[in-house]
Design an enzyme around this catalytic site. Structure first.
Site, PDB file in Angstrom:
ATOM      1  N   SER A   1       0.892  -1.323   0.003  1.00  0.00           N
ATOM      2  CA  SER A   1       0.027   0.150  -0.107  1.00  0.00           C
ATOM      3  C   SER A   1       0.778   1.082  -0.129  1.00  0.00           C
ATOM      4  O   SER A   1       0.745   2.290  -0.657  1.00  0.00           O
ATOM      5  CB  SER A   1      -0.994  -0.028   1.183  1.00  0.00           C
ATOM      6  OG  SER A   1      -1.951  -0.945   1.176  1.00  0.00           O
TER       7      SER A   1
ATOM      8  N   PHE B   1      -2.807  10.521  -1.275  1.00  0.00           N
ATOM      9  CA  PHE B   1      -3.979  10.828  -2.174  1.00  0.00           C
ATOM     10  C   PHE B   1      -5.062  10.984  -1.421  1.00  0.00           C
ATOM     11  O   PHE B   1      -5.701  10.200  -0.763  1.00  0.00           O
ATOM     12  CB  PHE B   1      -3.840   9.640  -2.871  1.00  0.00           C
ATOM     13  CG  PHE B   1      -4.842   9.653  -4.152  1.00  0.00           C
ATOM     14  CD1 PHE B   1      -4.524  10.320  -5.421  1.00  0.00           C
ATOM     15  CD2 PHE B   1      -6.249   9.104  -3.959  1.00  0.00           C
ATOM     16  CE1 PHE B   1      -5.177  10.283  -6.631  1.00  0.00           C
ATOM     17  CE2 PHE B   1      -6.932   9.223  -5.249  1.00  0.00           C
ATOM     18  CZ  PHE B   1      -6.605   9.845  -6.234  1.00  0.00           C
TER      19      PHE B   1
ATOM     20  N   GLU C   1     -13.741  10.656   1.887  1.00  0.00           N
ATOM     21  CA  GLU C   1     -14.123  11.422   2.853  1.00  0.00           C
ATOM     22  C   GLU C   1     -14.924  10.686   4.022  1.00  0.00           C
ATOM     23  O   GLU C   1     -15.399   9.429   3.718  1.00  0.00           O
ATOM     24  CB  GLU C   1     -15.278  12.525   2.496  1.00  0.00           C
ATOM     25  CG  GLU C   1     -14.242  13.246   1.442  1.00  0.00           C
ATOM     26  CD  GLU C   1     -15.204  14.535   1.022  1.00  0.00           C
ATOM     27  OE1 GLU C   1     -14.369  15.651   0.110  1.00  0.00           O
ATOM     28  OE2 GLU C   1     -16.163  14.921   1.451  1.00  0.00           O
TER      29      GLU C   1
ATOM     30  N   GLY D   1     -17.411   7.640   0.492  1.00  0.00           N
ATOM     31  CA  GLY D   1     -16.497   6.726  -0.111  1.00  0.00           C
ATOM     32  C   GLY D   1     -16.618   5.929  -1.489  1.00  0.00           C
ATOM     33  O   GLY D   1     -15.824   6.571  -2.474  1.00  0.00           O
ATOM     34  N   SER D   2     -17.750   5.146  -1.586  1.00  0.00           N
ATOM     35  CA  SER D   2     -17.946   4.679  -2.890  1.00  0.00           C
ATOM     36  C   SER D   2     -18.716   5.708  -3.939  1.00  0.00           C
ATOM     37  O   SER D   2     -18.753   5.565  -5.075  1.00  0.00           O
ATOM     38  CB  SER D   2     -18.978   3.441  -2.633  1.00  0.00           C
ATOM     39  OG  SER D   2     -18.337   2.445  -2.079  1.00  0.00           O
TER      40      SER D   2
ATOM     41  N   TRP E   1      -9.314   7.883   5.871  1.00  0.00           N
ATOM     42  CA  TRP E   1      -8.684   6.572   5.621  1.00  0.00           C
ATOM     43  C   TRP E   1      -7.453   6.655   4.467  1.00  0.00           C
ATOM     44  O   TRP E   1      -7.417   6.119   3.425  1.00  0.00           O
ATOM     45  CB  TRP E   1      -9.708   5.496   5.010  1.00  0.00           C
ATOM     46  CG  TRP E   1     -10.721   5.328   5.803  1.00  0.00           C
ATOM     47  CD1 TRP E   1     -11.970   5.552   5.840  1.00  0.00           C
ATOM     48  CD2 TRP E   1     -10.705   4.787   7.318  1.00  0.00           C
ATOM     49  NE1 TRP E   1     -12.718   5.156   6.874  1.00  0.00           N
ATOM     50  CE2 TRP E   1     -11.714   4.590   7.774  1.00  0.00           C
ATOM     51  CE3 TRP E   1      -9.378   3.996   7.916  1.00  0.00           C
ATOM     52  CZ2 TRP E   1     -12.015   4.038   8.898  1.00  0.00           C
ATOM     53  CZ3 TRP E   1      -9.766   3.677   9.156  1.00  0.00           C
ATOM     54  CH2 TRP E   1     -10.959   3.547   9.672  1.00  0.00           C
TER      55      TRP E   1
ATOM     56  N   CYS F   1      -6.904   7.447 -11.768  1.00  0.00           N
ATOM     57  CA  CYS F   1      -5.635   7.213 -10.945  1.00  0.00           C
ATOM     58  C   CYS F   1      -6.067   5.721  -9.941  1.00  0.00           C
ATOM     59  O   CYS F   1      -5.123   5.019  -9.837  1.00  0.00           O
ATOM     60  CB  CYS F   1      -5.663   8.246  -9.744  1.00  0.00           C
ATOM     61  SG  CYS F   1      -5.015   9.721 -10.337  1.00  0.00           S
TER      62      CYS F   1
ATOM     63  N   GLY G   1      -4.923 -24.915  12.139  1.00  0.00           N
ATOM     64  CA  GLY G   1      -5.413 -25.065  13.406  1.00  0.00           C
ATOM     65  C   GLY G   1      -5.231 -23.677  14.246  1.00  0.00           C
ATOM     66  O   GLY G   1      -5.456 -22.431  13.867  1.00  0.00           O
TER      67      GLY G   1
ATOM     68  N   GLU H   1     -10.185   1.383  -2.631  1.00  0.00           N
ATOM     69  CA  GLU H   1     -10.005   1.352  -4.137  1.00  0.00           C
ATOM     70  C   GLU H   1     -11.273   0.780  -4.612  1.00  0.00           C
ATOM     71  O   GLU H   1     -10.842   0.019  -5.675  1.00  0.00           O
ATOM     72  CB  GLU H   1      -8.897   1.237  -4.535  1.00  0.00           C
ATOM     73  CG  GLU H   1      -7.748   1.987  -4.032  1.00  0.00           C
ATOM     74  CD  GLU H   1      -6.375   1.651  -4.274  1.00  0.00           C
ATOM     75  OE1 GLU H   1      -6.138   1.222  -5.370  1.00  0.00           O
ATOM     76  OE2 GLU H   1      -5.520   2.091  -3.650  1.00  0.00           O
TER      77      GLU H   1
END
Length: 396
Positions: free
Chosen positions: A103, A141, A145, A149-150, A174, A250, A351, A375
């Protein structure tokens, strides 16, 4: 049809012979990044993750710059100008170490640097990109907000003219690298639509408080960006980007790296499970000798190497200038989803040890929960493909 005489022996690490599709230069890039990750990240990442910090982020960034891994697919301005498959292989190896490290590189190169390279003025490129490529300057970047988001078109961050200056006000959420960045690419509403701005983080009114209490991407710096009437000169705006086309292009570039990176996390978990299955004994023999465990390993290997083949195919299309955003959505949706399933299956093979940071499985599994969301969530990529398949927009 029989097996060809003289065929290479079966390689559990490369069961489909995908390495034969790679050039010597691509293999060399992969090996260089793999070795760096093994030496500089893997011995420490469990501790970083447990502590919830990345204390050597500036040192690592400079080293990644020296490797040519920052903005590596960009041309000029100190960037490596590498091919798309080379960049993808680097992302795979970085995320095999930890999603937070991939990231860091992705946000630096595929978002902040790409935005300046693709939409900036020549002066902006010369001023910012060489230092960012060298890892001397970290970028972030700012698009997402707290309430958007989406649906980035609904962003509330705005920029208004004041004489020849711009004044930015708003919040972003984020944001990877935010608290250590020297420059932020921030997207804001203006009277002329959404525009991008190159914001020095030492500008008065700019702050980036770090987000704590995360249970995913813990070995990564995540921040909020607060812009309180940040005054910028007229030449801070990215001149070639108006509307959502700028930030979305981007994101598409960064999502391509995720297609590869997710398979790195999946590979690390698969390899841990395979090694464990061959050494952990129950009922008098290694658990890898039981049918249920072998079925799990076979299914994991299928999805892992199908995902790598998909990433390779998309990389070749990108190198040929033929990759569409819908195809990137195809890759991100499939590979992240399958990587999460591989990690969860690996956890069952290990396990109780599967939850220990002595093994990479739970760390990768929790990290991928963030990769699934950022993203473009899985649901958004499903709708991108749904629209492409039907011709009907179901977003609203």
């Amino acid at each position: 049809m029989g097996v060809r005489r003289g065929a290479a022996s079966f390689d559990p690490g490369d069961p489909l012979g995908i390495d034969e599709l790679l050039s010597d230069e691509e293999l060399a890039v992969r090996q260089t990044v793999r070795q760096w990750s093994a030496e500089r990240v893997l011995p420490h990442v469990a501790d970083w993750y447990e502590r919830g910090e990345l204390p050597v982020v500036r040192e690592l960034t400079r080293e990644l710059g020296a490797l040519g891994a920052l903005g590596m697919s960009l041309e000029g301005y100190g960037c490596a100008g590498a091919g798309a498959v080379q960049y993808g292989l680097a992302c795979l190896e970085l995320e095999a170490a930890d999603s937070g490290i991939r990231s860091l590189v992705s946000v630096q190169g595929s978002l902040a640097m790409y935005a300046i390279h693709r939409f900036g003025s020549e002066e902006q490129k010369r001023h910012w990109l060489p230092r960012m490529a060298a890892g001397e300057l970290i970028g972030c970047f700012g698009l997402t907000e707290p309430d958007h988001g989406s649906d980035p078109a609904g962003m509330r961050t705005h920029a208004k003219r004041d004489g020849s200056d711009w004044v930015l006000t708003g919040r972003k959420m984020w944001i990877t690298n935010g608290s250590v960045a020297g420059v932020a690419v921030v997207w804001a509403q203006t009277d002329d639509g959404i525009r991008g701005f190159v914001v020095p983080t030492d500008a008065p009114g700019f702050s980036a408080p770090e987000i704590r209490h995360k249970w995913s991407l813990r070995a990564s710096i995540t921040s909020e960006l607060v812009l309180d009437e940040v005054r910028l000169p007229a030449d801070a705006v990215l001149p070639e980007a108006t509307g959502l086309r700028g930030p979305l292009s981007c994101l598409s570039h960064a999502r391509y790296g995720i297609v590869w990176g997710a398979m790195g996390a999946a590979r690390a978990c698969f390899e841990a499970a395979l090694d464990y299955a061959k050494t952990r004994e129950q009922f008098g023999k290694p658990i890898g000798g039981f049918q249920l465990t072998q079925a799990k390993l076979a299914d994991m290997a299928l999805e892992l190497h199908k995902g790598i083949l998909l990433a390779h195919h998309l990389g070749r299309r990108l190198d040929a200038g033929r990759l569409r955003p819908e195809q990137v959505s195809f890759g991100k949706l499939n590979n992240v989803r399958e990587a999460i399933d591989i990690c969860r299956t690996a956890r069952t093979i290990l396990g109780a040890n599967g939850i220990s940071l002595e093994y990479p499985v739970m760390r990768h599994a929790t990290n991928l929960e963030s990769v699934l969301t950022y993203e473009g969530t899985a649901e958004m990529h499903q709708l991108v493909l749904g629209k492409a398949l039907t011709g009907i927009d179901a977003f609203r």
